[in-house]
Write a protein that holds these residues in place. Structure first.
Motif, PDB file in Angstrom:
ATOM      1  N   VAL A 162     -12.176  41.391  -4.246  1.00 14.05           N
ATOM      2  CA  VAL A 162     -12.651  41.135  -5.614  1.00 14.05           C
ATOM      3  C   VAL A 162     -11.464  41.090  -6.577  1.00 14.05           C
ATOM      4  O   VAL A 162     -11.345  40.168  -7.401  1.00 14.05           O
ATOM      5  CB  VAL A 162     -13.671  42.220  -6.054  1.00 14.05           C
ATOM      6  CG1 VAL A 162     -14.044  42.036  -7.510  1.00 14.05           C
ATOM      7  CG2 VAL A 162     -14.911  42.174  -5.181  1.00 14.05           C
ATOM      8  N   LEU A 163     -10.549  42.076  -6.428  1.00 13.28           N
ATOM      9  CA  LEU A 163      -9.404  42.123  -7.346  1.00 13.28           C
ATOM     10  C   LEU A 163      -8.500  40.901  -7.159  1.00 13.28           C
ATOM     11  O   LEU A 163      -8.017  40.324  -8.144  1.00 13.28           O
ATOM     12  CB  LEU A 163      -8.609  43.415  -7.121  1.00 13.28           C
ATOM     13  CG  LEU A 163      -9.351  44.700  -7.535  1.00 13.28           C
ATOM     14  CD1 LEU A 163      -8.526  45.927  -7.191  1.00 13.28           C
ATOM     15  CD2 LEU A 163      -9.688  44.673  -9.021  1.00 13.28           C
ATOM     16  N   ALA A 164      -8.297  40.506  -5.897  1.00  9.69           N
ATOM     17  CA  ALA A 164      -7.425  39.351  -5.641  1.00  9.69           C
ATOM     18  C   ALA A 164      -8.032  38.076  -6.225  1.00  9.69           C
ATOM     19  O   ALA A 164      -7.335  37.272  -6.860  1.00  9.69           O
ATOM     20  CB  ALA A 164      -7.208  39.193  -4.134  1.00  9.69           C
ATOM     21  N   ILE A 170      -7.147  33.191  -3.130  1.00 10.66           N
ATOM     22  CA  ILE A 170      -7.554  31.853  -2.682  1.00 10.66           C
ATOM     23  C   ILE A 170      -8.116  31.935  -1.266  1.00 10.66           C
ATOM     24  O   ILE A 170      -9.127  31.320  -0.943  1.00 10.66           O
ATOM     25  CB  ILE A 170      -6.346  30.882  -2.715  1.00 10.66           C
ATOM     26  CG1 ILE A 170      -5.891  30.677  -4.155  1.00 10.66           C
ATOM     27  CG2 ILE A 170      -6.721  29.537  -2.100  1.00 10.66           C
ATOM     28  CD1 ILE A 170      -4.678  29.784  -4.284  1.00 10.66           C
ATOM     29  N   TRP A 171      -7.460  32.736  -0.422  1.00 13.57           N
ATOM     30  CA  TRP A 171      -7.943  32.848   0.970  1.00 13.57           C
ATOM     31  C   TRP A 171      -9.365  33.418   0.987  1.00 13.57           C
ATOM     32  O   TRP A 171     -10.221  32.930   1.718  1.00 13.57           O
ATOM     33  CB  TRP A 171      -7.011  33.737   1.793  1.00 13.57           C
ATOM     34  CG  TRP A 171      -5.658  33.103   1.992  1.00 13.57           C
ATOM     35  CD1 TRP A 171      -5.337  31.796   1.768  1.00 13.57           C
ATOM     36  CD2 TRP A 171      -4.466  33.747   2.426  1.00 13.57           C
ATOM     37  NE1 TRP A 171      -4.008  31.578   2.044  1.00 13.57           N
ATOM     38  CE2 TRP A 171      -3.443  32.757   2.451  1.00 13.57           C
ATOM     39  CE3 TRP A 171      -4.127  35.045   2.795  1.00 13.57           C
ATOM     40  CZ2 TRP A 171      -2.141  33.054   2.844  1.00 13.57           C
ATOM     41  CZ3 TRP A 171      -2.846  35.346   3.195  1.00 13.57           C
ATOM     42  CH2 TRP A 171      -1.855  34.351   3.212  1.00 13.57           C
ATOM     43  N   PHE A 172      -9.568  34.439   0.186  1.00 14.18           N
ATOM     44  CA  PHE A 172     -10.929  35.004   0.113  1.00 14.18           C
ATOM     45  C   PHE A 172     -11.925  33.935  -0.350  1.00 14.18           C
ATOM     46  O   PHE A 172     -13.012  33.803   0.188  1.00 14.18           O
ATOM     47  CB  PHE A 172     -10.968  36.200  -0.857  1.00 14.18           C
ATOM     48  CG  PHE A 172     -10.760  37.532  -0.177  1.00 14.18           C
ATOM     49  CD1 PHE A 172     -11.848  38.257   0.283  1.00 14.18           C
ATOM     50  CD2 PHE A 172      -9.494  38.047   0.006  1.00 14.18           C
ATOM     51  CE1 PHE A 172     -11.662  39.473   0.922  1.00 14.18           C
ATOM     52  CE2 PHE A 172      -9.298  39.257   0.642  1.00 14.18           C
ATOM     53  CZ  PHE A 172     -10.389  39.980   1.096  1.00 14.18           C
ATOM     54  N   LEU A 173     -11.512  33.178  -1.351  1.00 15.53           N
ATOM     55  CA  LEU A 173     -12.421  32.147  -1.882  1.00 15.53           C
ATOM     56  C   LEU A 173     -12.689  31.070  -0.836  1.00 15.53           C
ATOM     57  O   LEU A 173     -13.802  30.564  -0.727  1.00 15.53           O
ATOM     58  CB  LEU A 173     -11.843  31.526  -3.150  1.00 15.53           C
ATOM     59  CG  LEU A 173     -11.912  32.437  -4.377  1.00 15.53           C
ATOM     60  CD1 LEU A 173     -11.148  31.829  -5.543  1.00 15.53           C
ATOM     61  CD2 LEU A 173     -13.356  32.701  -4.773  1.00 15.53           C
ATOM     62  N   ARG A 175     -18.588  37.828  -5.810  1.00 16.99           N
ATOM     63  CA  ARG A 175     -18.650  38.853  -6.857  1.00 16.99           C
ATOM     64  C   ARG A 175     -17.644  38.520  -7.950  1.00 16.99           C
ATOM     65  O   ARG A 175     -17.951  38.612  -9.138  1.00 16.99           O
ATOM     66  CB  ARG A 175     -18.362  40.216  -6.234  1.00 16.99           C
ATOM     67  CG  ARG A 175     -18.695  41.342  -7.147  1.00 16.99           C
ATOM     68  CD  ARG A 175     -18.753  42.650  -6.387  1.00 16.99           C
ATOM     69  NE  ARG A 175     -20.089  42.885  -5.828  1.00 16.99           N
ATOM     70  CZ  ARG A 175     -20.374  43.882  -4.996  1.00 16.99           C
ATOM     71  NH1 ARG A 175     -19.424  44.706  -4.600  1.00 16.99           N
ATOM     72  NH2 ARG A 175     -21.601  44.051  -4.570  1.00 16.99           N
ATOM     73  N   ALA A 176     -16.456  38.106  -7.540  1.00 11.29           N
ATOM     74  CA  ALA A 176     -15.447  37.729  -8.536  1.00 11.29           C
ATOM     75  C   ALA A 176     -15.935  36.538  -9.352  1.00 11.29           C
ATOM     76  O   ALA A 176     -15.777  36.502 -10.585  1.00 11.29           O
ATOM     77  CB  ALA A 176     -14.140  37.397  -7.835  1.00 11.29           C
ATOM     78  N   ILE A 177     -16.564  35.581  -8.667  1.00 14.67           N
ATOM     79  CA  ILE A 177     -17.083  34.408  -9.388  1.00 14.67           C
ATOM     80  C   ILE A 177     -18.169  34.842 -10.367  1.00 14.67           C
ATOM     81  O   ILE A 177     -18.197  34.415 -11.529  1.00 14.67           O
ATOM     82  CB  ILE A 177     -17.634  33.368  -8.369  1.00 14.67           C
ATOM     83  CG1 ILE A 177     -16.485  32.815  -7.520  1.00 14.67           C
ATOM     84  CG2 ILE A 177     -18.352  32.229  -9.091  1.00 14.67           C
ATOM     85  CD1 ILE A 177     -16.928  31.893  -6.392  1.00 14.67           C
TER      86      ILE A 177
END
Lengths: 363, 233, 347
Positions: free
Chosen positions: A285-287, A310-313, B203-205
């Motif tokens: 989440v933080l990244a 970006i990798w997480f996304l 969650r970030a989105i």
């Protein structure tokens, strides 16, 4: 006529012959059966069942009656209906499975079961439209264009009709002219006096329709302002509470997640994995948020973290892609099931056409 | 007049709704506002129908290309509208059989239901079903594992596609389900990806979008963002 | 032209044909053989089941059917299974729809499940169809505090004050749980934001594959159970089917005079291994039951699940083949791409 068109016509002819052949093999295909169920209602004046009245000795004098509609074959109709009672009769069509229809025709006791022509034609229309849409996969053609036009026309009218009967009548007219609505469309509605505040949405509604006029369209902006204001206010509060605060709350959890085993002791292995999960989630989440944060240049450490984001996304988008594929295929499967089951009668997963004695036990 | 009144309406309804969230005495006002909004939403369906009518009538009168299809659009539009509004083929409401207008227009067997069941339903569902074909074609032509990011995306998609069917279970069923490596079974991996990596990304989105919506809403209510009124400024 | 070049330049209609066959052939095969693939429920599907199972019988469940025929292939099976679980459990069901066509979804699913398998449930006492309301999230926001303002009458035109099961329903707070089957906007996200979060209500969501990844972050605090796409539907369906069989056997055993706790454990065993029912009926444990009860139990244990409650599990067959095809297409597309790039024709 070029070679390609000849090919298409040949393919269609073959398919047509196959469908025609199917129609004469076994039980045939594509028919809908219903049972015509005559309904007769009678208006009776029945005594009001009131416990306090029954106990008094003057029961017969004070007993009041109420006027209600009951089925004319009911016990109440036999007790209270008179020769002058008002009656209304109509026919109701209840669908029956082809299996039931076959059995009824075989035994000779049809009991109102018959081939329902409007619905059978409907089924063939539905099959035609399904194939017409699929024909676009080969290439654009007039059948597809007609099907496309039908869906536009029907859906716009469908929404209007449903909006009118389900919303405008009970919620707007039912408040502005409750007497009229109760006397015509919704007799079951409670008696009430008009709520003049509902002139506000009525006015806004009329202003919205000025959009269709050649002049005075600016008046629809007032309605738009109401819509935008309501949406903005609703969303502002809901997104802060339900998305922003709740999601941060769900993320900021202890990284050390204790998992206990059946004896109440700490399950070291499970605890390790649960903690790792929580840590990965937090880092992820933080990244990702770092990647979204454009006020700082993505260089050095920030750049590294943003790259992790970006990798997480990418994993997130990959998962979204996988799920989207899954969804699309299920929709296609449902359409093929319609063609094979309801129309062509090739498969029968719900035992519509065979009499299965065990079905119906559960439930 | 043209711009001031809308701004006042927006601000008023916004303030009423926000205040009604926090002060119980104003709750009824908030309920009225949202009910009014819902009624206007239903009237917007009429606007949709009217716009359709306008566009296709113009197309027919101008004899634009494909105007014949516009006749089909309008024909089916009016037919559905007529059977729906006039409640054609509707059986009486059993509680009030003497009132012809009290029947249920959406009930099975009515002409309006027929239009739904045999035209609307097959057409809309087949149109969405077509996407399965196009997504397959796109998979063949567009998804290239050119770099690490694309590989991550495709790798995840493979695990999800396998893990959400019996194939995933079958491929890694040799890994003992109670053993220390059970997490490597494809169906377990797909759960793990969804609950950790996908949750983190989304969650970030969600947090980002929530901040965006809250700030845009505030700007609209304060009259700083007037783009919805059109015409700049 | 080499093989790879031929594939690269192939008409996309060949891909369409492959996809069509990948879906059609398994449907016909499963339709003719009746075989479905086994399902193992993930924790999310199990918790969806448990939310409704943990509530005592007679609880008030709001079922919001926010979908249309276009997504019925994915969501229809979830909707029928939700109704089946609630009906079997004896919950009171309140149906509403925020999509114009959702009203038809309510009608078709209730006719199929309640009309077909729970005819004893009485309209107005056990379930009620409140129909469609326009206004998207504004509807949820209104009924969060005042239900009747938005729903003065049910879909059949009866005033809610004349419907027995509406007594005591003043707002969303009076429901014990919310079940939402959603195909987009308005749907599960709106139910999370405007109902589940502010009212702290247990919410169970069944949604399309497109929405499912977006809903995961809300689990478990704001969404208690999540069924994503047809796979979620198949898992939940199998859990509900197993439980309904078990519950039916348990009820028959209790009606036959067996103690509640013993009936429950026996029902669990018999539902798991239906073939053992015959042998079990000869044992001492079954001695107290009448021959009719025994026969009923044996029949229930072996009874096939009605076809409409296997819809999602049947669709997992085409799903499997089509997913493999998708992977094959992506791999093939990449092979062709990298091969042509090596040849210097990269695009």
């Amino acid at each position: 006529m070029n070679r390609q068109n000849v090919g298409v016509i040949v393919v269609f002819l073959i398919l047509g012959v196959l469908v025609a052949a199917r129609a004469f093999v076994g039980d045939g295909m594509g028919r809908v059966y219903t049972r015509l169920d005559p309904v007769e209602m009678v208006r009776i004046d029945r005594p009001v069942l009131d416990a306090t009245l029954v106990e008094t000795e003057t029961e017969t004098q004070t007993q009041t009656t109420e006027s209600v509609w009951v089925r004319s074959d009911s016990d109440q109709a036999r007790d209270f209906a008179t020769a002058s009672s008002q009656t209304v009769a109509w026919n109701r069509s209840e669908p029956v499975t082809p299996a039931e229809a076959f059995a009824a025709f075989e035994s000779g006791e049809t009991a109102g079961i018959r081939l329902d022509w409007p619905r059978t034609i409907g089924l063939w229309v539905a099959a035609f439209f399904t194939l017409a849409i699929f024909s676009f996969l080969y290439k654009d053609n007039p059948f597809y264009k007609v099907a496309e036009s039908v869906v536009v026309g029907v859906s716009a009218a469908y929404w209007m009709v449903v909006g009118f009967w389900d919303m405008i009548v009970p919620n707007l007219l039912g408040n502005l002219a409750p007497g009229f609505v109760q006397a015509t469309f919704l007799p079951g509605l409670d008696a009430a006096s008009p709520q003049w505040a509902y002139l506000i949405p009525a006015t806004f509604g009329v202003l919205l329709l000025t959009r269709l006029l050649p002049k005075g369209q600016w008046l629809s902006l007032w309605t738009l302002a109401f819509i935008v204001g309501t949406t903005a206010a609703l969303r502002m509060v809901a997104y802060i509470e339900g998305d922003f605060l709740s999601q941060i709350n769900a993320t900021v959890q202890p990284v050390y997640q204790v998992v206990t085993d059946a004896d109440g002791g700490v399950d070291g292995y499970a605890t390790f994995w649960a903690s790792l999960r929580q840590l990965t989630l937090l880092i992820g989440v933080l990244a990702c948020l770092t990647y979204f944060f454009f006020s700082v240049e993505h260089k050095g450490a920030v750049g590294g973290v943003a790259r992790l984001g970006i990798w997480f996304l990418m994993i997130t988008f990959g998962a979204a892609f996988g799920f989207t594929v899954m969804g699309r295929i299920a929709l296609l499967a449902a359409r093929f099931e319609f063609l094979f089951d309801d129309w062509l009668w090739l498969i029968d997963p719900t035992n519509q056409r065979v009499v299965a004695s065990a079905v119906g036990l559960l439930g | 007049m043209k711009r001031t009144v809308p701004l006042i309406i927006t601000a008023t309804v916004g303030v009423v709704l926000i205040v009604s969230n926090f002060i119980p005495a104003f709750r009824a006002w908030g309920e009225e506002a949202t009910t009014f909004f819902s009624i206007i939403a239903a009237i917007a369906f009429v606007l949709g129908g009217g716009s359709l009518l306008k566009v296709h009538l113009r197309k027919i009168s101008d004899r634009n290309a494909g105007w014949g299809y516009s006749i089909v659009v309008l024909g089916t539009f009016f037919a559905t509208l007529a059977v729906g509004l006039l409640k054609i083929g509707v059986t009486p409401n059993p509680a009030f059989p003497d009132m012809p207008w009290a029947g249920d227009v959406q009930a099975r067997g009515t002409a309006f239901w027929w239009a739904y069941e045999y035209t609307f339903k097959p057409l809309t569902s087949t149109m969405f079903a077509m996407l399965a074909f196009y997504i397959a074609s796109a998979a063949f032509r567009a998804f290239r594992a050119k770099n690490l990011e694309a590989m991550l995306l495709l790798g995840t998609a493979f695990i999800i596609l396998l893990g959400r069917t019996f194939a995933g279970y079958w491929l890694t069923s040799w890994i003992p389900i109670d053993g220390p490596f059970s997490g490597l079974r494809i169906e377990e991996l797909s759960v793990y990806i969804m609950q950790v990596f996908n949750t983190a990304g989304n969650r970030a989105i969600i947090i980002g979008i929530a901040l965006g919506i809250a700030s845009t809403s505030l700007k609209i209510l304060m009259g700083l963002d007037r783009s919805y009124l059109g015409g700049g400024n | 032209m080499s093989f790879l070049q031929r594939i690269e330049n192939a008409d996309r209609r060949w891909v369409f044909l492959l996809m069509g066959l990948a879906v059609a052939v398994p449907i016909i095969y499963i339709g003719l053989t009746g075989k479905t693939l086994p399902e193992k429920a993930t924790p999310l599907a199990e918790s969806a089941f448990e939310v409704l199972d943990d509530l005592p019988s007679g609880s008030r469940i709001l079922l919001a059917w926010d979908f249309d025929p276009a997504s019925e292939g994915e969501l229809g099976p979830m909707a029928t299974s939700f109704i089946r679980q609630c009906s079997q459990k004896g919950h009171r069901m309140y149906f509403i729809a925020l999509w114009p066509v959702g009203a038809q979804m309510i009608r078709s699913t209730t006719t199929k499940v309640i009309g077909g398998y729970y005819p004893d449930l009485e309209y107005g006492r056990d379930w009620v169809d409140l129909g469609f309301k326009a206004g998207n999230e504004a509807v949820i926001k209104t009924i969060a505090t005042d239900f009747r303002q938005m729903f003065p009458a049910d879909a059949r035109g009866t005033s809610v004050s004349a419907i027995p099961m509406m007594e005591g329903i003043a707002s969303l707070a009076d429901f014990d749980a919310i079940v939402n089957v959603s195909a987009g906007y308005p749907g599960s996200k709106e139910w999370v934001l405007y109902a589940a979060t502010p009212l702290k209500k247990p919410l169970v969501v069944g949604c399309t594959g497109v929405q499912a990844p977006l809903m995961y972050p809300y689990v478990p605090n704001q969404v208690r159970g999540l069924l994503g796409a047809i796979k979620g539907a198949a898992e939940y369906e199998s859990v509900v089917n197993g439980w309904v069989r078990e519950d039916s056997i348990r009820k028959t055993l209790v009606a036959g005079g067996m103690a509640e706790s013993e009936a429950a454990s026996t029902a669990t065993t018999l539902a798991r291994d239906p073939d053992d029912a015959g042998a079990w009926s000869e044992t001492a444990a079954a001695a107290s039951l009448t021959p009719e009860s025994k026969a009923a139990v044996i029949a229930l244990a072996a009874a096939p699940t009605p076809g409409i409650f296997l819809e999602a599990q049947r669709r997992m067959g085409p799903q499997l083949v089509a997913h493999l095809l998708m992977i094959g297409l992506i791999v093939m597309g990449n092979l062709v791409f990298f091969a042509s790039r090596r040849r210097g024709g990269g695009r």
